[in-house]
Design a protein around this motif. Structure first.
Motif, PDB file in Angstrom:
ATOM      1  N   GLY A 215       0.815  -1.199   0.000  1.00 36.31           N
ATOM      2  CA  GLY A 215       0.000   0.000   0.000  1.00 36.31           C
ATOM      3  C   GLY A 215       0.858   1.262   0.000  1.00 36.31           C
ATOM      4  O   GLY A 215       1.903   1.332   0.659  1.00 36.31           O
ATOM      5  N   ASP A 218      -0.534   7.191   0.379  1.00 33.24           N
ATOM      6  CA  ASP A 218      -1.839   7.838   0.292  1.00 33.24           C
ATOM      7  C   ASP A 218      -2.987   6.864   0.538  1.00 33.24           C
ATOM      8  O   ASP A 218      -4.154   7.255   0.486  1.00 33.24           O
ATOM      9  CB  ASP A 218      -2.012   8.491  -1.084  1.00 33.24           C
ATOM     10  CG  ASP A 218      -1.877   7.482  -2.220  1.00 33.24           C
ATOM     11  OD1 ASP A 218      -1.207   6.444  -1.991  1.00 33.24           O
ATOM     12  OD2 ASP A 218      -2.438   7.718  -3.300  1.00 33.24           O
ATOM     13  N   GLU A 219      -2.647   5.614   0.788  1.00 32.49           N
ATOM     14  CA  GLU A 219      -3.673   4.594   1.033  1.00 32.49           C
ATOM     15  C   GLU A 219      -3.765   4.337   2.530  1.00 32.49           C
ATOM     16  O   GLU A 219      -2.775   3.957   3.164  1.00 32.49           O
ATOM     17  CB  GLU A 219      -3.345   3.300   0.297  1.00 32.49           C
ATOM     18  CG  GLU A 219      -3.361   3.428  -1.217  1.00 32.49           C
ATOM     19  CD  GLU A 219      -2.989   2.120  -1.892  1.00 32.49           C
ATOM     20  OE1 GLU A 219      -3.915   1.353  -2.208  1.00 32.49           O
ATOM     21  OE2 GLU A 219      -1.783   1.870  -2.089  1.00 32.49           O
TER      22      GLU A 219
END
Length: 380
Positions: A215, A218-219
């Motif tokens: 990930g 920004d996740e």
């Protein structure tokens, strides 16, 4: 000979989901008006079979196989033959015994066969290879009657005679049923009860998340979320083996019968279902194992827990369960037991009365006790 070998186990499992229902929840049952944890008899029977195999308790030639892939097993034994031709011969030989293969090459239903029965079919096909004329070529399927008609009468007779259980220990213990071939059915020598908790149990829920290792910054949040139901329970497990029936199922082979009982004792105790073990690792062996040789008839002691055991600060559920089991057995024995009945036990709870049977130091000693005591009865 009327002799029943009973197995009474008290086994405390850590949080787990050993045996799921159709919703994925741990199986349970109402008993004595209270909700109990439950592990089905089918689940434990499979665990017993797998335990016997894992610990090599039964020689390979005396094991059973439950499968629809009989054709594949036979092809593995006919590796020196041309595969397409061998497939046709197999279809004829199985049809001669009353077994049909579907278009996908599997049998119509699960078969429970002894290794000796499977080897016998392979040997029959080898011996009568040239006589199995008219076998369908690869891809050409015949009905069961048509395929059977391709086999000589002597092959039909031999094929039917092969389905005798093959002296497979697990087939002899747990039996088998083929609805359209009742003549090859085998009544089970062993009965296994559904294991139930000795106390009230409520389901619990584990809410879990899984993180995406790749990930980006920004996740946020989890890559996956979900929940799994589980419980923790002290179970009472019960099984009984009819020694005379087992001896008959094993074709009067007394040495194999004794070996089977010794192996079953070990496998019964070591058996742990595999359900959700990667998530819970509930590898908890029994704290109490009692074996009773009964002469008058089997006595399931589950009613010792009709009133559920309640948690106490000064005593474990396991110890209380063993005490309740001993007390209930004493009451029943005074009314129903035979004077020849004998107990032996393995007790890590120190709650079983010392005067109630012979205490053994380990599982091997307990299994040897079963073998020796039954051997003396078989000689009578």
């Amino acid at each position: 000979m009327s002799l029943f070998i009973e197995f009474h186990l008290i086994q405390n499992f850590a949080p787990s989901n050993l045996n799921r229902d159709d919703t994925g929840a741990p199986k349970d049952a109402l008993f004595g008006g209270h909700r109990r944890a439950r592990v089905s008899s089918q689940c434990f029977k499979r665990a017993i079979r797998l335990s016997a195999q894992e610990h090599d308790l039964v020689a390979p030639e005396f094991r059973g196989v439950r499968t629809k892939k009989l054709k594949t097993l036979l092809l593995d034994r006919l590796v020196d033959r041309e595969p397409v031709e061998a497939e046709g011969k197999i279809e004829i030989a199985l049809a001669a015994a009353g077994l049909k293969l579907k278009d996908d090459g599997k049998t119509e239903y699960l078969l429970f066969l002894g290794e000796a029965e499977i080897a016998g079919f392979a040997q029959l096909i080898e011996q009568h290879w040239d006589e199995l004329a008219g076998a369908p070529a690869g891809g050409e399927k015949k009905g069961k009657k048509e395929a059977k008609a391709c086999a000589p009468a002597k092959v039909v007779k031999k094929a039917k005679a092969l389905l005798d259980g093959g002296k497979a220990v697990d087939v002899a213990l747990f039996g088998r049923m083929l609805a359209d071939m009742p003549e090859v059915n085998q009544d089970a020598a062993c009965q296994v009860a559904h294991a139930i908790s000795t106390h009230r149990v409520e389901r619990e829920f584990d809410y879990f998340t899984a993180v995406d290792d790749k990930g980006g910054p920004d996740e946020t949040g989890a890559g996956m979320i979900g929940q799994v139901e589980f419980n923790s329970a002290t179970l009472y497990r019960y099984a009984v083996v009819d020694a005379g029936k087992l001896l008959g199922n094993l074709q009067q082979d007394s040495e194999l019968c004794l070996s089977a009982l010794e192996a079953f004792t070990q496998a019964m105790v070591r058996a742990i279902p595999s359900g959700k073990q990667n998530s819970f690792a509930a590898h908890n062996l029994p704290s109490f194992v009692g074996v009773c040789l009964r002469h008058g008839g089997p006595l399931n002691l589950a009613n010792a827990f009709e009133k559920p055991v309640s948690p106490r600060n000064d005593k474990s559920l396991t110890s209380q369960s063993v005490e309740a089991l001993a007390g209930h057995e004493g009451k029943l024995a005074a009314v129903y037991a035979d004077s020849r009945d004998q107990w032996a036990y393995l007790d890590l709870s120190d709650a079983w009365p010392a005067q109630k049977g012979q205490q053994t130091a380990n599982l091997s000693e307990l299994a040897a006790w079963v073998r020796d005591k039954v051997a003396s009865r078989l000689e009578v």
